[in-house]
Write an enzyme that holds these catalytic residues in place. Structure first.
Site, PDB file in Angstrom:
ATOM      1  N   PRO A  88      -1.699  11.549 -34.011  1.00 60.32           N
ATOM      2  CA  PRO A  88      -2.722  10.499 -34.125  1.00 60.32           C
ATOM      3  C   PRO A  88      -2.234   9.306 -34.957  1.00 60.32           C
ATOM      4  O   PRO A  88      -2.810   8.233 -34.918  1.00 60.32           O
ATOM      5  CB  PRO A  88      -3.879  11.215 -34.838  1.00 60.32           C
ATOM      6  N   GLU A 115      -1.885  20.812 -39.259  1.00 60.09           N
ATOM      7  CA  GLU A 115      -2.193  19.495 -39.861  1.00 60.09           C
ATOM      8  C   GLU A 115      -1.098  18.493 -39.537  1.00 60.09           C
ATOM      9  O   GLU A 115      -1.133  17.375 -40.006  1.00 60.09           O
ATOM     10  CB  GLU A 115      -2.345  19.656 -41.372  1.00 60.09           C
ATOM     11  N   ARG A 152       4.913   9.457 -12.783  1.00 64.08           N
ATOM     12  CA  ARG A 152       4.421   8.793 -11.581  1.00 64.08           C
ATOM     13  C   ARG A 152       5.127   7.463 -11.339  1.00 64.08           C
ATOM     14  O   ARG A 152       5.080   6.905 -10.242  1.00 64.08           O
ATOM     15  CB  ARG A 152       2.914   8.586 -11.620  1.00 64.08           C
ATOM     16  N   ASP A 167      -1.514  -0.757  -9.841  1.00 65.09           N
ATOM     17  CA  ASP A 167      -2.302  -0.036 -10.857  1.00 65.09           C
ATOM     18  C   ASP A 167      -3.132  -0.975 -11.708  1.00 65.09           C
ATOM     19  O   ASP A 167      -2.783  -2.115 -11.915  1.00 65.09           O
ATOM     20  CB  ASP A 167      -1.346   0.663 -11.827  1.00 65.09           C
TER      21      ASP A 167
HETATM   22  N1  LIG Z   1      -4.255  11.193 -30.422  1.00 66.11           N
HETATM   23  C1  LIG Z   1      -3.136  11.932 -30.163  1.00 66.11           C
HETATM   24  O1  LIG Z   1      -2.238  11.504 -29.404  1.00 66.11           O
HETATM   25  C2  LIG Z   1      -3.018  13.279 -30.830  1.00 66.11           C
HETATM   26  C3  LIG Z   1      -1.760  13.876 -31.025  1.00 66.11           C
HETATM   27  C4  LIG Z   1      -1.673  15.135 -31.637  1.00 66.11           C
HETATM   28  C5  LIG Z   1      -2.851  15.758 -32.042  1.00 66.11           C
HETATM   29  N2  LIG Z   1      -2.860  16.938 -32.658  1.00 66.11           N
HETATM   30  C6  LIG Z   1      -1.684  17.544 -33.268  1.00 66.11           C
HETATM   31  C7  LIG Z   1      -1.300  16.778 -34.493  1.00 66.11           C
HETATM   32  C8  LIG Z   1       0.013  16.378 -34.650  1.00 66.11           C
HETATM   33  C9  LIG Z   1       0.368  15.651 -35.791  1.00 66.11           C
HETATM   34  C10 LIG Z   1      -0.561  15.302 -36.742  1.00 66.11           C
HETATM   35  C11 LIG Z   1      -1.882  15.693 -36.575  1.00 66.11           C
HETATM   36  O2  LIG Z   1      -2.813  15.348 -37.488  1.00 66.11           O
HETATM   37  C12 LIG Z   1      -2.261  16.439 -35.434  1.00 66.11           C
HETATM   38  N3  LIG Z   1      -4.050  15.168 -31.828  1.00 66.11           N
HETATM   39  C13 LIG Z   1      -4.132  13.954 -31.247  1.00 66.11           C
END
Ligand SMILES: NC(=O)c1ccc(NCc2cccc(O)c2)nc1
Length: 244
Positions: A88, A115, A152, A167
């Site tokens: 994230p 985490e 794709r 697209d």
């Molecule tokens: N929005 C995304 O692309 C996304 C990606 C991974 C994820 N979870 C694993 C994770 C990985 C790293 C840190 C973390 O806090 C959570 N959740 C959402």
């Protein structure tokens, strides 16, 4: 194109692409998707891949050694591969990024759980991507989303199923409305322009609809789009119409 995925749940990658256009591309050898169990690179009897966070706090953090061994091992097989981390905290994944990644020969995906990753893993990572501002239980689904968007675009994958150029986002605008048979459905008719056979008029109508739809739903996209003089005229007319 080769997609190498490092994950605690390799079985997640067995079925999502089966049967789909991507599955057919795999069968044709245009695309190769291989999930590698992170545990293969974890040492000790319990093959530990995560541990408690320094500084305390809830949850577990992914240990750096197994991930870095995995990356080094896969980079020996794919020296020019780009290493991508799903998180994230990553930069927002977009169609433009998909197009850039589709130029690569192979990609390595790191899917985190818990985490997240020990910060020291990031020195082995080329790019960190997020597929949106939300937290999932793991990076596997984001990796699948990116694999789908990139695969794709690989030449030969889409075939007659549609062209990537048409697209949404490929020209920076949202797509125009689509219609197919029947010509009337629940009393609602297909716009007559689409039945006219006048291809220039149809193309103009479609572009105008793209501009209207983008103005209504994603005006932020309009800042990054190259517009023709005719586009600007259309946009102004749409703005006036929306103001009334
Ligand atoms: N929005 C995304 O692309 C996304 C990606 C991974 C994820 N979870 C694993 C994770 C990985 C790293 C840190 C973390 O806090 C959570 N959740 C959402």
């Amino acid at each position: 194109m080769k997609f190498e995925v490092v994950t605690l749940f390799p079985e997640m990658f067995d079925s999502p692409f089966a049967g789909s256009i991507i599955g057919k591309a795999v069968a044709k050898g245009l695309v190769q998707i291989t999930a590698h169990p992170l545990r293969d690179w974890a040492e000790g009897r319990h093959q530990v891949t995560d541990d408690t966070p320094y500084g305390g706090g809830d949850g577990m953090v992914m240990k750096p050694e197994p991930l870095c061994r995995a990356i080094q091992s896969l980079k020996q097989q794919h020296p020019r591969a780009r290493v991508l981390m799903m998180s994230p905290q990553g930069q927002r994944f977009t169609q433009q990024r998909a197009a850039q990644l589709a130029e690569e020969e192979s990609l390595i995906f790191l899917c985190g759980r818990y985490e997240g990753f020990d910060e020291r893993v990031r020195s082995y990572v080329d790019e960190e991507y997020s597929i949106g501002d939300f937290v999932l239980t793991g990076g596997e689904l984001p990796a699948m989303v990116i694999i789908d968007a990139v695969a794709r675009l690989v030449p030969g994958v889409l075939g007659s199923q549609g062209s990537a150029e048409a697209d949404s986002f490929s020209d920076g605008l949202l797509e125009h409305p689509h219609y197919t048979r029947p010509a009337e459905f629940e009393g609602r008719k297909v716009p007559e322009v689409l039945l006219s056979g006048d291809h220039a008029r149809i193309a103009a109508w479609r572009r105008s609809q793209q501009l209207l739809r983008t103005l209504q739903r994603r005006p932020d996209l309009l800042e990054h789009v190259s517009l023709t003089e005719q586009d600007r005229v259309e946009l102004e007319q749409h703005r006036q119409m929306l103001r009334q």
